[in-house]
Design a protein around this motif. Structure first.
Motif, PDB file in Angstrom:
ATOM      1  N   THR A  20       0.853  -1.192   0.000  1.00  0.00           N
ATOM      2  CA  THR A  20       0.000   0.000   0.000  1.00  0.00           C
ATOM      3  C   THR A  20       0.887   1.240   0.000  1.00  0.00           C
ATOM      4  O   THR A  20       2.056   1.190   0.384  1.00  0.00           O
ATOM      5  CB  THR A  20      -0.940   0.034   1.220  1.00  0.00           C
ATOM      6  OG1 THR A  20      -0.161  -0.096   2.415  1.00  0.00           O
ATOM      7  CG2 THR A  20      -1.957  -1.081   1.143  1.00  0.00           C
ATOM      8  N   GLU A  21       0.320   2.346  -0.457  1.00  0.00           N
ATOM      9  CA  GLU A  21       1.059   3.603  -0.498  1.00  0.00           C
ATOM     10  C   GLU A  21       0.205   4.724   0.065  1.00  0.00           C
ATOM     11  O   GLU A  21      -1.031   4.666   0.057  1.00  0.00           O
ATOM     12  CB  GLU A  21       1.500   3.938  -1.925  1.00  0.00           C
ATOM     13  CG  GLU A  21       0.349   4.111  -2.910  1.00  0.00           C
ATOM     14  CD  GLU A  21       0.831   4.461  -4.304  1.00  0.00           C
ATOM     15  OE1 GLU A  21       1.848   5.164  -4.423  1.00  0.00           O
ATOM     16  OE2 GLU A  21       0.161   4.042  -5.275  1.00  0.00           O
ATOM     17  N   LEU A  22       0.870   5.772   0.549  1.00  0.00           N
ATOM     18  CA  LEU A  22       0.212   6.924   1.137  1.00  0.00           C
ATOM     19  C   LEU A  22       0.087   8.035   0.107  1.00  0.00           C
ATOM     20  O   LEU A  22       0.996   8.259  -0.697  1.00  0.00           O
ATOM     21  CB  LEU A  22       1.013   7.427   2.343  1.00  0.00           C
ATOM     22  CG  LEU A  22       0.601   8.767   2.947  1.00  0.00           C
ATOM     23  CD1 LEU A  22      -0.752   8.657   3.637  1.00  0.00           C
ATOM     24  CD2 LEU A  22       1.656   9.255   3.937  1.00  0.00           C
ATOM     25  N   PHE A  23      -1.039   8.736   0.140  1.00  0.00           N
ATOM     26  CA  PHE A  23      -1.210   9.911  -0.717  1.00  0.00           C
ATOM     27  C   PHE A  23      -1.794  11.049   0.110  1.00  0.00           C
ATOM     28  O   PHE A  23      -2.807  10.879   0.794  1.00  0.00           O
ATOM     29  CB  PHE A  23      -2.143   9.606  -1.896  1.00  0.00           C
ATOM     30  CG  PHE A  23      -2.349  10.778  -2.818  1.00  0.00           C
ATOM     31  CD1 PHE A  23      -1.305  11.279  -3.577  1.00  0.00           C
ATOM     32  CD2 PHE A  23      -3.589  11.395  -2.914  1.00  0.00           C
ATOM     33  CE1 PHE A  23      -1.485  12.367  -4.423  1.00  0.00           C
ATOM     34  CE2 PHE A  23      -3.779  12.476  -3.756  1.00  0.00           C
ATOM     35  CZ  PHE A  23      -2.720  12.967  -4.509  1.00  0.00           C
ATOM     36  N   VAL A  24      -1.140  12.199   0.054  1.00  0.00           N
ATOM     37  CA  VAL A  24      -1.609  13.406   0.726  1.00  0.00           C
ATOM     38  C   VAL A  24      -2.267  14.278  -0.337  1.00  0.00           C
ATOM     39  O   VAL A  24      -1.590  14.843  -1.193  1.00  0.00           O
ATOM     40  CB  VAL A  24      -0.459  14.147   1.422  1.00  0.00           C
ATOM     41  CG1 VAL A  24      -0.959  15.443   2.048  1.00  0.00           C
ATOM     42  CG2 VAL A  24       0.183  13.259   2.483  1.00  0.00           C
ATOM     43  N   GLU A  25      -3.580  14.376  -0.281  1.00  0.00           N
ATOM     44  CA  GLU A  25      -4.309  15.096  -1.322  1.00  0.00           C
ATOM     45  C   GLU A  25      -4.334  16.601  -1.076  1.00  0.00           C
ATOM     46  O   GLU A  25      -4.227  17.393  -2.013  1.00  0.00           O
ATOM     47  CB  GLU A  25      -5.742  14.563  -1.410  1.00  0.00           C
ATOM     48  CG  GLU A  25      -6.517  15.138  -2.587  1.00  0.00           C
ATOM     49  CD  GLU A  25      -7.878  14.488  -2.743  1.00  0.00           C
ATOM     50  OE1 GLU A  25      -8.253  14.160  -3.876  1.00  0.00           O
ATOM     51  OE2 GLU A  25      -8.572  14.306  -1.720  1.00  0.00           O
ATOM     52  N   SER A  26      -4.477  17.007   0.170  1.00  0.00           N
ATOM     53  CA  SER A  26      -4.531  18.440   0.462  1.00  0.00           C
ATOM     54  C   SER A  26      -4.037  18.706   1.864  1.00  0.00           C
ATOM     55  O   SER A  26      -4.132  17.850   2.754  1.00  0.00           O
ATOM     56  CB  SER A  26      -5.961  18.972   0.298  1.00  0.00           C
ATOM     57  OG  SER A  26      -6.810  18.388   1.271  1.00  0.00           O
ATOM     58  N   CYS A  27      -3.500  19.909   2.070  1.00  0.00           N
ATOM     59  CA  CYS A  27      -3.103  20.390   3.395  1.00  0.00           C
ATOM     60  C   CYS A  27      -3.466  21.861   3.487  1.00  0.00           C
ATOM     61  O   CYS A  27      -3.316  22.610   2.512  1.00  0.00           O
ATOM     62  CB  CYS A  27      -1.603  20.213   3.635  1.00  0.00           C
ATOM     63  SG  CYS A  27      -1.068  18.509   3.882  1.00  0.00           S
ATOM     64  N   ARG A  28      -3.949  22.276   4.638  1.00  0.00           N
ATOM     65  CA  ARG A  28      -4.312  23.670   4.833  1.00  0.00           C
ATOM     66  C   ARG A  28      -3.956  24.080   6.246  1.00  0.00           C
ATOM     67  O   ARG A  28      -3.787  23.231   7.137  1.00  0.00           O
ATOM     68  CB  ARG A  28      -5.802  23.891   4.563  1.00  0.00           C
ATOM     69  CG  ARG A  28      -6.718  23.115   5.460  1.00  0.00           C
ATOM     70  CD  ARG A  28      -8.116  22.965   4.868  1.00  0.00           C
ATOM     71  NE  ARG A  28      -8.802  24.226   4.772  1.00  0.00           N
ATOM     72  CZ  ARG A  28      -9.710  24.635   5.663  1.00  0.00           C
ATOM     73  NH1 ARG A  28      -9.998  23.884   6.706  1.00  0.00           N
ATOM     74  NH2 ARG A  28     -10.318  25.785   5.503  1.00  0.00           N
TER      75      ARG A  28
END
Length: 356
Positions: free
Chosen positions: A186-194
């Motif tokens: 499995t892999e991690l994905f960071v879609e958004s940060c605010r």
């Protein structure tokens, strides 16, 4: 129970129909306990807190009541720090996670506790946000961890006892999000940060750092991870204008099966995407079960203690002072020289009487 003064224990609920529902909030040193009576038509299986994906955050029921013990530092509890007051908020709703519409009576039971900073809650509460553990069908159990690091080596995270973390303006802040999963590949994905002044996903104003997998803040730098389940990035520290000198960072994250095509992880940065495409992708991912739902994880606060002038302006101010001093000296020297010359000219003047 907290022996010190509790400034407020507040609760409000909204229903499609008005029922005489008894409810109560008890503010403890490290948790809030809330309960209310069951009412006709209540769907117990759909009840959830702000963070429904965390397996430790349960809304419980018995024959007569619905109740929950909510930690101050978890389960989606939102924190606001205003002067000498700490405010903790959460809510119980009956909407399914990721639901877009509903045709049932909607419950929104919002509650909060306010504490003085000097009370015992200050000692039992840590600004550091705990890890989030999630369970999803066909993807097993996985845990998200969000930490700040002192430098780009990402060896040892900053001690949780140091929160809120102090930093200067434009100081580079290093962050790492990591997921541990019971499912391999499995892999991690960071879609958004605010960023926001408070740990509240809906708070405004907010500032987008990453959106749709694309960097928005010009100071953001992505660092090489040790493996596919890590995301490392950094940016220059800042504060919100006309707000407290604190900043929380929150991110929307997910995991995907490694190598699966058409997952959100494999798409990476998307410059523009319509809501319809996003909903179609949402249904596809549910059928294929190649990626998880989006989960919310936050960390902070960062406390800005320096000033913009402290980074480089003293040299400029010193140079300006030297210029003014030098200018003043030159002006003084010029005035003295002018007086000396004027006196010298006066000494050479001869007087002659007019002829009568």
């Amino acid at each position: 129970m907290l022996k010190g003064p509790i400034l407020a224990a507040w609760l409000v609920y909204f229903l499609c129909h008005v029922y005489p529902v008894k409810s109560k909030v008890i503010c403890g040193e490290s948790e809030m306990t809330v309960w209310f009576e069951k009412y006709p038509g209540l769907q117990e299986d759909d009840l959830r807190l702000n963070d429904p994906t965390n397996t430790a955050c349960k809304v419980l029921t018995n024959s007569d009541f619905v109740f929950a013990v909510v930690p101050l530092s978890g389960c989606g509890t939102q924190i606001e720090e205003n002067g000498d007051i700490l405010t903790f908020r959460n809510e119980i709703t009956n909407n399914k996670h990721d639901a877009v519409i509903t045709r049932k009576c909607q419950l929104e039971l919002k509650f909060e506790c306010k504490y003085p900073k000097h009370g015992k809650v200050k000692h039992s509460y840590s600004g550091h946000r705990e890890n989030i553990t999630v369970s999803e069908k066909d993807l097993g159990t996985f845990t998200y961890q969000f930490e700040f690091y002192p430098n780009k080596n990402f060896k040892t995270p900053k001690n949780s006892k140091l929160y809120p973390l102090k930093c200067d303006y434009k100081q580079r802040v290093y962050m790492q999000i990591e997921v541990t999963s019971s499912v391999e590949d499995t892999e991690l994905f960071v879609e958004s940060c605010r960023a926001a002044p408070y740990d509240n996903p809906n708070y405004e104003p907010s500032y987008s750092i990453i959106d749709n997998g694309c960097n928005l803040d010009p100071t953001v730098e992505i660092h090489s991870p040790a493996h596919q389940k890590q995301f490392r990035f950094s940016m220059e520290a800042f504060k919100f204008i006309d707000s407290d000198d604190q900043v929380y960072i929150s991110c929307s994250v997910m995991i995907c099966r490694l190598g699966s095509p058409n997952t959100r992880c494999s798409q990476g940065c998307i410059k523009s995407r319509s809501r319809r495409d996003d909903q179609q992708h949402h249904h596809t991912k549910r059928e294929a079960v190649t990626q998880s739902s989006r989960h919310f994880i936050s960390q902070g606060p960062l406390r800005l203690v320096g000033s913009a002038e402290s980074t480089g302006s003293p040299v400029i101010n010193l140079n300006l002072n030297l210029v003014f001093i030098a200018g003043g000296l030159l002006a003084a020297v010029g005035m003295i020289s002018a007086v000396v010359i004027y006196k010298a000219k006066i000494s050479k003047v001869t007087y002659q009487p007019f002829e009568s």
